[in-house]
Each structure stands twice: as C-alpha cells, then as structure tokens.
Design a protein around this motif. Structure first.
Motif, PDB file in Angstrom:
ATOM      1  N   MET A  90      -4.184-116.783   9.474  1.00  0.00           N
ATOM      2  CA  MET A  90      -4.047-115.610   8.608  1.00  0.00           C
ATOM      3  C   MET A  90      -2.854-115.801   7.681  1.00  0.00           C
ATOM      4  N   ASP A  98      -7.621-108.297   2.762  1.00  0.00           N
ATOM      5  CA  ASP A  98      -7.555-109.580   2.046  1.00  0.00           C
ATOM      6  C   ASP A  98      -7.822-110.725   3.008  1.00  0.00           C
ATOM      7  N   MET A 102     -10.910-113.539   3.096  1.00  0.00           N
ATOM      8  CA  MET A 102     -10.346-114.738   2.480  1.00  0.00           C
ATOM      9  C   MET A 102     -11.440-115.794   2.286  1.00  0.00           C
ATOM     10  N   ARG A 121     -12.260-103.802  -4.006  1.00  0.00           N
ATOM     11  CA  ARG A 121     -11.366-103.460  -2.894  1.00  0.00           C
ATOM     12  C   ARG A 121     -11.887-102.333  -2.003  1.00  0.00           C
ATOM     13  N   ARG A 129     -12.343-101.856   7.902  1.00  0.00           N
ATOM     14  CA  ARG A 129     -12.044-100.748   8.821  1.00  0.00           C
ATOM     15  C   ARG A 129     -13.169-100.579   9.841  1.00  0.00           C
ATOM     16  N   SER A 133     -12.832-100.939  13.907  1.00  0.00           N
ATOM     17  CA  SER A 133     -13.183 -99.835  14.793  1.00  0.00           C
ATOM     18  C   SER A 133     -14.192-100.283  15.842  1.00  0.00           C
ATOM     19  N   MET A 138      -7.892 -99.269  17.205  1.00  0.00           N
ATOM     20  CA  MET A 138      -7.616 -97.990  16.557  1.00  0.00           C
ATOM     21  C   MET A 138      -6.130 -97.818  16.241  1.00  0.00           C
ATOM     22  N   THR A 139      -5.292 -98.731  16.736  1.00  0.00           N
ATOM     23  CA  THR A 139      -3.860 -98.541  16.509  1.00  0.00           C
ATOM     24  C   THR A 139      -3.412 -99.067  15.153  1.00  0.00           C
ATOM     25  N   GLN A 141      -2.944 -98.546  11.550  1.00  0.00           N
ATOM     26  CA  GLN A 141      -2.939 -97.300  10.788  1.00  0.00           C
ATOM     27  C   GLN A 141      -3.439 -97.481   9.370  1.00  0.00           C
ATOM     28  N   ARG A 162     -12.988-110.682  12.240  1.00  0.00           N
ATOM     29  CA  ARG A 162     -13.430-111.460  11.074  1.00  0.00           C
ATOM     30  C   ARG A 162     -14.547-112.423  11.461  1.00  0.00           C
ATOM     31  N   VAL A 182      -5.118-104.899  27.626  1.00  0.00           N
ATOM     32  CA  VAL A 182      -6.260-104.704  28.523  1.00  0.00           C
ATOM     33  C   VAL A 182      -7.454-104.152  27.763  1.00  0.00           C
ATOM     34  N   LYS A 183      -7.220-103.130  26.987  1.00  0.00           N
ATOM     35  CA  LYS A 183      -8.332-102.474  26.306  1.00  0.00           C
ATOM     36  C   LYS A 183      -8.951-103.415  25.278  1.00  0.00           C
ATOM     37  N   ARG A 186     -10.957-106.202  26.861  1.00  0.00           N
ATOM     38  CA  ARG A 186     -12.241-105.667  27.337  1.00  0.00           C
ATOM     39  C   ARG A 186     -13.206-105.529  26.160  1.00  0.00           C
ATOM     40  N   GLU A 190     -16.785-107.285  25.496  1.00  0.00           N
ATOM     41  CA  GLU A 190     -17.986-106.508  25.150  1.00  0.00           C
ATOM     42  C   GLU A 190     -18.583-107.039  23.856  1.00  0.00           C
TER      43      GLU A 190
ATOM     44  N   VAL B  11     -10.899 -98.151  30.392  1.00  0.00           N
ATOM     45  CA  VAL B  11     -10.887 -98.148  28.932  1.00  0.00           C
ATOM     46  C   VAL B  11     -12.139 -97.500  28.349  1.00  0.00           C
ATOM     47  N   GLU B  17      -9.689 -92.406  18.123  1.00  0.00           N
ATOM     48  CA  GLU B  17      -9.098 -91.969  16.853  1.00  0.00           C
ATOM     49  C   GLU B  17      -8.261 -93.098  16.258  1.00  0.00           C
ATOM     50  N   VAL B  18      -8.296 -93.223  14.935  1.00  0.00           N
ATOM     51  CA  VAL B  18      -7.373 -94.134  14.277  1.00  0.00           C
ATOM     52  C   VAL B  18      -5.983 -93.530  14.379  1.00  0.00           C
ATOM     53  N   ALA B  19      -5.043 -94.355  14.817  1.00  0.00           N
ATOM     54  CA  ALA B  19      -3.698 -93.841  15.036  1.00  0.00           C
ATOM     55  C   ALA B  19      -3.094 -93.312  13.747  1.00  0.00           C
ATOM     56  N   ALA B 236      -3.117-122.200   7.217  1.00  0.00           N
ATOM     57  CA  ALA B 236      -3.929-121.027   7.553  1.00  0.00           C
ATOM     58  C   ALA B 236      -4.960-120.782   6.466  1.00  0.00           C
TER      59      ALA B 236
END
Lengths: 256, 355
Positions: A90, A98, A102, A121, A129, A133, A138-139, A141, A162, A182-183, A186, A190, B11, B17-19, B236
């Motif tokens: 990356m 971007d 790439m 864009r 996004r 998801s 989800m963290t 922002q 990607r 962990v999440k 997992r 999946e 989990v 939710e998006v943070a 990269a």
C-alpha cells in the motif's frame, strides 16, 4: 480433475541461497488450499513465483491448463490472480480509496472521463466503503484518510478487501490474519469461505493452525524449499502437521 | 466446547455502525493545524501573502502597484516553469539537476535551427520541444531501466547538456534584433498585453496554465495517483499493479518537455539567445528552492504543485521587495536560506498525524 493453477519443477536461487528447490504446486478449482511451513521454508517465495512478483529460474506454471509466464504482478492480476502480500503493498500517503483502486482506477463517464481522464472519486469511495463494511471494518471513520493513519490491522483489512473485491480466478492471501484483531480475523475467515462459495479458489498462507484446520480443504506442507506433502486436515491432527513441517516426523508415503 | 474456547462466536453480535466520534473543540490552533494538514499548499500561500503585505508596508504603496506585482510574475516565469518540472521529479522521490541546462540548450537549439539551418521558427520550436523530451527520455531510461540514482544521472546530464550547449553554439549569441526581424515567432511567449493596467506576457500565461493542468493531472487522474504512489513506495506500487518503469519514464520525458518550454520562455523573456545564460547553472538550485519552500517532500510522494508555484512566487517577492527597499542583494539569499529551513520545519510540524 485438472488443477486451476499448477506448477512443476519451480526453482529460484538468490546467489547461493535456494528459495525454491524443484517444487511442485497444485490448486484445485473451488478449494481452499493452505500452505504451511517453517519460517524460511520458502512459502512466500513459491507463492510469489505464482503471482508474478518473482520470476522463477526454472519450471513451468499453468493457469486453467494454459501455460503462463508472468513477468510482473500486473500480468498475474490481469489474468485474474489477486494477491495480499505480507508487506500489504500500500502507498502510505494515499487514501484508502486510492489504494484499493491502484492500477485500475475508475474514470468518470462521459467527456470528463473519456477525454480528460478524470477519476470517478464518488464511485471509488462508495465501492471501497462497501467492501470494508463487508469485512466488518467499521472502525475506519473516513474512507479518504491516508493509509498511514490506519492501524496495522486496519491496513491488513483494507488489503484483504482489495483482493477479495477484484480477484476473479485465484486469490492468494499471505498471512492475512497476522495483524488482525479477533473480530477482523473471524471476518476474514468468513470472507474466505464466502469467496470459495462463489467458486473462486484461495491459497492461504498462515501460521495459525486453528484457522488453517478450520477453513482449509487441503494443506500443502512446504519444507526446505519444496512441497513435502499434501494432507487432508480431516485425517491429520494439528500436531501431525507441525511435526511434518518441522521435520520431526515424515508423512506416510514420502521418502525421507 | 466451553465458552472460553468459543470466544470468537461473540463477534456475531458485533456492532455494525461505522465508527464516528464527536468533534471535540480543538481550539483555533488545532483547526489551523488540521487545515494545514488537509491542504499542505496553504503554508506557502500564507507565507506569500504575508510577505507581500510586509514588503508593502516596508517599501510603501509602490509595491502594491499592478506594475510591481506583475513584474514579479514576469521575473519568476522561467523559474516557475522549471519548478513545475522539478516538482514532478521530486514527487517520484528523485531530483533533476539538469532542468536549467536543458532549458538553455533548447533555447540555443531553437535559435540555431532557425538561423543556422534556415528552418521556419515554428518548426524549430517543435524540434526543440522534441529534443527536450528526448533528453528527458534518456534520463528516464537510465533511472527506470538501468536503475541508477536520479541524482547521479541528472548530475551527469547537467554537465553533458551544458557542454553540448557550448560546443554546439560555438559560444555564439543570437541578438535580439535579429530574432525580432527574422524570426519573431521565437519571441512569441515574450509578447505582452495589458490586463487592467497590469502588463503581462504570454510566458506568464503559459506558466499559470501549465501549473493548473499539472495540478489537475496529479490530483484527478490515475497517472497522477501513480506518480505519488511511485514516490511513496515503489515496491508497494509495483506489487499493487502500477507500471513503475512506465510512470518514471513518462515523468522524466514530461520534465524534458517542460524544460524545453522553459527554453522557449527564456527567448521571450531575454530577447536574445545566449548559451551562457545563468539559468544553466542557477536554474536547478532555484527550482529546487521553489519546490522545497512550496512544502514538497524531497523524499517523494507528498506535496502539491501549487505549493511549488507559490514557492517560486515567494522567491520573486523577496527578490523584488528587497531590491525596492534598497537592501544588499545578499539579504535575499540570506532570507531565502532561512525560508528553506523554515519551510521544512513547518512541514515536519504539519506531518504529525496526531494533530
């Protein structure tokens, strides 16, 4: 059944160091093939030889029965092989969107895109996004934040997203869960099963035995630069696999 | 299986939710810092505007006249065009020491092709642009294929091109009057026009258009993203599917072409064609100065071309302002030296992602 990706007699030497020693490789259609081996056994090398990042000195590779000679990762990607590298590949200063696009950027429809090559864009950001998801990332922002501002796990998540989004024939994952929480691990597992259910085979390189034994259909054991054996995870235990890859034990049917 | 072994099952009910977080009051400095982080070219713009204001106060109303302000634009047109070229190379984590030499050599080629061989001036200009692109292609080939460091390649190219310039021209200057009577097209970019009391020439227009076009290409096309990616981390970029060699090649060829344009601008600006024009030796360092003051990282992959443009203007404002204030010319160099160090310091402060 004919393997979708097949290699015979691959050799790669770096000066006096032999990274791949006359190794064979077979990936069957629709399967998850795990590649395990000790550190320095040449797992990454053989996988790089399959995806164009390393050009083998000897040996041949076939994709869907046709002989291929990838001279760069771009060739392999155009042939439908998508790879997540350990280094993630990356560009830290560029945004997530971007990075995801790439080398295959989307252009705006109409005049702006056709003649002025303007990037689309909004479409790229929306797609990026969605893919994040799907992976449960989800963290993150802001899809426009630079990759260098993400945590190691988030970066790995973006790299996996990607590959999953664009791989059409084979997806190669080199240690995809090493830095994930962990999440997210997992979710990657999946996602791997989800990709297989779409009929796309996966090569998974991992040190995480529980994960390997959970998802793999077959396990390729790599030792000293070559394929030692292929085992069925249902008929062997994790301790057998560890014994084979470290040389503590020799699998049945393999000459020591 | 006990709950402990099955920890991953939890989990299933993870948040989807998006943070998002409440924006906490960052204070004025915090907002300022954020704005700088989002738009790095703001720093040189602020320096540019404040230096104009300061010189305006020190020198008096003469400095604010349309005449003085457009004079700055006219004086920076050559460096501005060279800085645009330099920006492209520096974004790929390279450096080009031959930009000034190429510009001088091409101005000589355009002149000599017209006067020595009797080629029509427009054709001579096209030949010059093509040769400039060709010189860029040689550097590009050495950097991308032979894998030589850009510093070495362009250091050598600087000497080679400058020497070729003297050998080819036999150190002969073409006089301005001869160009004006026999080949006025070579002076095309020197043509002036009035714009609301201000006098501008086409070379300035070319510089502005060039910067605008490159800014668009770098920001909004795939090629521009590849230039940044190659400068950021070439390995990269290659694995991610960027044709690194082709991108580098295109950059060096474009740089050669832009330097050739600068050669044409030089003829318009100076009137005559001289192989010993100072641009050949000072053009490099001036363009690198503009780029650094403009906040572009010498390590590649970061910065915007607008910054380099503002950087060139800052140097122009200092030169003219100090001259109008009657200061010794050495003060200009002293202050520009301080600006270079200051620009990099500010750059480090902005880079702190934690802001």
């Amino acid at each position: 059944m004919e393997p979708i990706l097949k290699a015979r007699g691959l050799v790669k030497r770096y000066g006096k160091v032999t990274a791949i020693n006359h190794s064979d490789f077979d990936l069957m259609p629709g399967e998850i093939l795990a590649v395990i081996g000790d550190n320095g056994a040449g797992k990454s090398s053989i996988v790089k030889a399959l995806c164009g990042a390393v050009i083998p000195d000897e040996g041949e590779v076939w994709l869907e029965g046709k002989k291929v000679n990838f001279s760069s990762p771009i060739d392999a990607r155009d042939a439908g092989i998508e790879t997540v590298y350990q280094t993630l590949a990356m560009s830290p200063a560029l945004s997530i969107a971007d990075n995801m696009f790439m080398g295959r950027e989307l252009r705006k429809p109409g005049f702006m895109g056709k003649w002025l090559h303007q990037l689309d864009r909004p479409a790229m950001e929306k797609f990026a996004r969605e893919k994040l998801s799907e992976l449960g990332l989800m963290t993150i922002q802001n899809i426009n934040q630079a990759v260098e501002s993400l945590s190691g796990g988030q970066r790995q998540g973006v790299a996996v997203a990607r590959a999953a989004a664009f791989g059409s024939k084979v997806i190669i994952l080199d240690e995809p869960t090493a830095a994930l929480g962990v999440k997210e691990s997992r979710k990657v597992l999946e996602l791997i099963q989800d990709v297989r259910s779409r009929g796309i085979p996966i090569i998974l390189i991992s040190h995480n035995m529980p994960h390997v034994f959970e998802v793999a259909d077959r396990i390729h054991i790599h030792r000293l630069g070559r394929r030692l054996a292929i085992i069925d995870p249902k008929q062997h235990s994790m301790s057998d696999a560890v014994a084979y890859m470290t040389g503590a034990q020799v699998p049945d049917g393999v000459a020591a | 299986m006990s709950d402990n072994e099955n920890y991953e099952a939890a989990v299933q009910s993870a948040s989807t939710e998006v943070a998002s977080f409440e924006e906490q009051g960052k204070g004025l400095l915090g907002h300022f810092h954020h704005a700088l982080h989002a738009t790095p070219s703001l720093v040189p713009l602020i320096v540019l505007l404040s230096s104009i204001v300061i010189f305006g106060i020190v020198v008096g109303s003469n400095f604010f006249s349309a005449y003085a302000l457009t004079l700055i634009l006219q004086q920076v047109q050559i460096v501005g065009v060279l800085a645009a070229a330099q920006t492209l190379v520096i974004l790929t984590a390279g450096i080009d020491l031959s930009v000034g030499a190429i510009a001088v050599f091409i101005s000589v080629i355009m002149g000599q092709f017209t006067f020595r061989y009797g080629i029509p001036a427009p054709a001579a200009v096209i030949c010059g642009l093509a040769i400039g692109t060709g010189i860029g292609a040689i550097s590009g080939w050495l950097v991308s294929r032979v894998k030589l460091p850009p510093f070495i390649v362009t250091l050598g190219m600087w000497q080679i091109v400058l020497a070729a310039n003297y050998l080819y021209s036999a150190n002969e200057t073409i006089r301005s009057q001869d160009i004006a009577t026999d080949a006025p097209f070579l002076h095309f970019l020197g043509r002036t026009f009035e714009l609301g009391g201000a006098k501008l020439n086409l070379g300035v227009v070319l510089m502005v258009i060039l910067v605008a076009v490159l800014a668009y290409c770098l920001r909004s096309t795939a090629w521009g993203r590849h230039v940044y990616a190659v400068g950021d981390d070439p390995e990269a970029a290659k694995l991610a599917g960027v044709n690194v060699n082709q991108t580098l090649m295109s950059v060096y060829m474009l740089v050669g072409f832009i330097c050739a344009l600068a050669g044409w601008v030089m003829i318009g600006r100076f009137g005559s064609v001289s192989p010993s024009a100072t641009t050949g030796t000072f053009g490099n360092i001036q363009s690198i100065t503009a780029v650094v003051i403009g906040g572009i990282s010498l390590f590649g992959g970061r910065g915007s071309i607008l910054g380099a443009f503002f950087g060139a203007l800052i140097v122009g404002v200092f030169e003219l302002g100090l001259r109008m204030a009657g200061a010794d010319a050495q003060w200009t160099y002293l202050l520009i030296g301080a600006l270079i160090i200051g620009a990099v310091t500010v750059d480090q402060w902005i880079r702190k992602v934690s802001a």
